[in-house]
Design an enzyme around this catalytic site. Sequence first.
Site, PDB file in Angstrom:
ATOM      1  N   CYS A   1       0.795  -0.999   0.138  1.00 47.31           N
ATOM      2  CA  CYS A   1       0.006  -0.173  -0.079  1.00 47.31           C
ATOM      3  C   CYS A   1       0.926   1.313   0.027  1.00 47.31           C
ATOM      4  O   CYS A   1       1.898   1.186   0.775  1.00 47.31           O
ATOM      5  CB  CYS A   1      -1.042   0.186   1.317  1.00 47.31           C
ATOM      6  SG  CYS A   1      -1.833   1.636   1.423  1.00 47.31           S
TER       7      CYS A   1
ATOM      8  N   ASP B   1       0.126  -6.270  -0.022  1.00 49.78           N
ATOM      9  CA  ASP B   1      -0.857  -6.685  -1.123  1.00 49.78           C
ATOM     10  C   ASP B   1      -0.474  -7.777  -1.918  1.00 49.78           C
ATOM     11  O   ASP B   1       0.356  -7.905  -2.615  1.00 49.78           O
ATOM     12  CB  ASP B   1      -1.307  -5.514  -2.190  1.00 49.78           C
ATOM     13  CG  ASP B   1      -1.951  -4.169  -1.267  1.00 49.78           C
ATOM     14  OD1 ASP B   1      -2.688  -4.441  -0.483  1.00 49.78           O
ATOM     15  OD2 ASP B   1      -1.512  -3.269  -1.676  1.00 49.78           O
TER      16      ASP B   1
END
Length: 292
Positions: free
Chosen positions: A195, A202
């Site tokens: 992120c 992620d």
Amino acid sequence: MAHPTAVNVPDEARPETLKDAPLGRESAYPEHYDASLLFPIARAANRGPIGIDDAALPFVGEDEWHAFEVSWLDEAGKPWVRVARFRLPAASPNLIESKSWKLYLNSLNQSRFPDQAAVQATLERDLVAAAGAPVEVRLLKLDDSELDVGRLPGECLDDLPISVEHYTPSPELLSADDADIVSEDLHSHLLKSNCPVTGQPDWGSVWIRYRGPRIDRERLLAYLISYRQHQDFHEHCVEHLFVDLMARVKPESLLVMARYVRRGGLDISPWRATADLEAEARASLPLRLSRQ
């Protein structure tokens, strides 16, 4: 699925486009419907640095989202629950920041609507206003066959015996054999980025379909792994992949699709393709993987 631990990020550490975003801040969950919670982000700000002209996109594509925590009350106060599927065109001027989307969807929880059609119409109206383009919305029952788990096509690269030294995007790793023109599907489950505000991981899988010079598979896998410490939104990571492959390998046709793992009840699965593969990309959807 457990929600990630809140991370408070000082304003001075935020990208300019996220100065006012709820991402990385403690947020109270709303009690009632509130469309103003949606936070649009102009795509152009992230496209410029990788050479994409927002007015003349080199690809077609969509961002497909699944929301697994959609609920509302009917007029008698009874709750209803659905999985929502959203599709935003890559040509929309804005993407929508994921935490703001989650907060917005949770604002429906204690709000009353006459029927499902009214909920869908509300979602469509609000998301179109935020994205600046038509957004497809579907509300699915939890046992709908469209939510069945699938598999990525083609050969998986993940068992190739490679040494890895790069953990930030390294397009120089890509190479191809110009004398050998092929059509093939390749995929990997080793995609990871972070992120751009909170630094939270992620996780994702990526599928590449192309026609053109045969891509060196070991070098392609090393390139995909090189995103491991890169900080960016899912949508822009896919566009970065597409641009690098087009520039370094020069395929005649290319499709790049990522299926990112759910976080906070939302998964995001962007795809970008040359125009000739648009129909094939759409025909492959809906597609959910086991980690989603």
